[in-house]
Design an enzyme around this catalytic site. Structure first.
Site, mmCIF file in Angstrom:
data_model
loop_
_atom_site.group_PDB
_atom_site.id
_atom_site.type_symbol
_atom_site.label_atom_id
_atom_site.label_comp_id
_atom_site.label_asym_id
_atom_site.label_seq_id
_atom_site.Cartn_x
_atom_site.Cartn_y
_atom_site.Cartn_z
ATOM 1 N N ARG A 287 0.832 -1.199 0.000
ATOM 2 C CA ARG A 287 0.000 0.000 0.000
ATOM 3 C C ARG A 287 0.865 1.246 0.000
ATOM 4 O O ARG A 287 2.068 1.190 0.272
ATOM 5 C CB ARG A 287 -0.935 0.003 1.207
ATOM 6 N N ALA B 144 8.518 0.120 5.404
ATOM 7 C CA ALA B 144 7.466 0.074 6.423
ATOM 8 C C ALA B 144 7.705 1.107 7.507
ATOM 9 O O ALA B 144 8.833 1.336 7.941
ATOM 10 C CB ALA B 144 7.396 -1.323 7.041
ATOM 11 N N TYR C 244 8.821 10.088 15.439
ATOM 12 C CA TYR C 244 8.938 9.835 13.997
ATOM 13 C C TYR C 244 10.194 10.481 13.427
ATOM 14 O O TYR C 244 10.953 9.850 12.678
ATOM 15 C CB TYR C 244 7.691 10.375 13.304
ATOM 16 N N TYR D 176 6.004 15.392 1.363
ATOM 17 C CA TYR D 176 4.567 15.125 1.421
ATOM 18 C C TYR D 176 4.135 14.459 0.123
ATOM 19 O O TYR D 176 4.424 14.963 -0.967
ATOM 20 C CB TYR D 176 3.799 16.431 1.634
#
Length: 287
Positions: free
Chosen positions: A39, A119, A183, A227
């Site tokens: 995905r 991931a 993060y 982004y």
């Protein structure tokens, strides 16, 4: 939903059949494992590597039915071609799962030439409200998982004398972001991991007499998306998107295929002189 839209692997995307062929051949005969590969950006990377001729194993954490649908669509898209696909479930935050999935890919396809550590997860909170679990889970998946997967893959690659590892970091690892200390730290950590793995791989190949002018070697590089335009963006208000785009010099979001293009470039045999590097794909946001 975080307004930062930084999570590279969160949004489900399944390529349409017409998006598969035509294909190149620079990765023909290679086997690639893409974590978070069913995905978002990971799906685009899986598809791009296949378009270049690679056999592709895509990793996923949950939602087995969706991963199986992704596999079915890929197999249908490449029907009549020799390209092979497989999916592998595991928790990247678990060292044993990391080692197991690498072993599964090698057992199924006979070799592993390319590892893409894509991931990742987010648990966004400001530092004053971030729990121990919020911090540790993100570090475990985004940074430690990449280490354990690379450790297992490198053993195989160094024995064979060839291989490619690409770590998918983030522009947030370079710039930081409010509410994303975990993060940002995990993605910044990938820079040091990338450069150290690259140095160690070259050192060990040279020590073992496996480097000369004709070898493609084992390289380790990182890509830092900014982004990215995925289905996740559909739920973000237009005003927020306009503000985000206004802070990007090219005034738009990246397409997943633009990240994938840099990844398959770094995976090619001809990219053997590129190692230990960080490639920004963020529209100039970090200038």
């Amino acid at each position: 939903m975080s307004q930062t839209i930084t999570q590279e692997t969160q949004t489900p995307t399944v390529p349409a059949a017409h998006e598969a062929p035509p294909r190149g051949g620079k990765l023909a005969g290679r086997v690639a494992f893409v974590t978070g590969g069913t995905r978002g950006i990971g799906a685009a990377i899986s598809q791009a590597l296949a378009r270049q001729g690679a056999t592709v194993a895509s990793g996923y954490a949950g939602k087995t039915e969706r991963a199986q649908d992704f596999l079915h669509d890929l197999q249908s898209a490449w029907a009549g071609h020799e390209t092979e696909f497989s999916i592998h479930q595991g928790n990247i935050g678990n060292p044993e799962d990391c080692r197991r999935t690498i072993a599964e890919v090698i057992e199924k396809h006979g070799r592993l030439d390319i590892l893409v550590n894509n991931a990742g997860i987010t648990r966004d909170r400001v530092v004053s409200k971030m729990s121990d679990d919020d911090w540790q889970q993100v570090i475990d998946v985004n940074l430690s998982g990449a280490f354990y997967l690379s450790q297992a893959a490198l053993k195989h690659m160094l024995e064979r004398g060839t291989g490619r590892i690409v770590n998918v970091s983030s522009v947030i690892g370079e710039m930081g972001n409010i509410g994303q200390a975990n993060y940002a730290a995990s993605k910044a950590g990938l820079f040091g991991l990338t450069k150290t793995l690259a140095r160690e791989a070259a050192f060990q190949l040279a020590r073992d007499g496996k480097l000369d002018d004709d070898t493609i070697g084992v390289t380790v590089n990182a890509v830092t998306p900014g982004y990215v335009l995925t289905e996740m963006v559909q739920g973000v208000p237009d005003k927020v998107l306009d503000k985000i785009k206004g802070n990007i010099p090219v005034h738009r979001l990246a397409r997943p295929s633009e990240i994938a293009r840099v990844v398959h470039f770094l995976c090619a045999d001809e990219s053997g002189f590129i190692t230990g590097q960080v490639w920004g794909v963020n529209g100039g946001q970090d200038m």
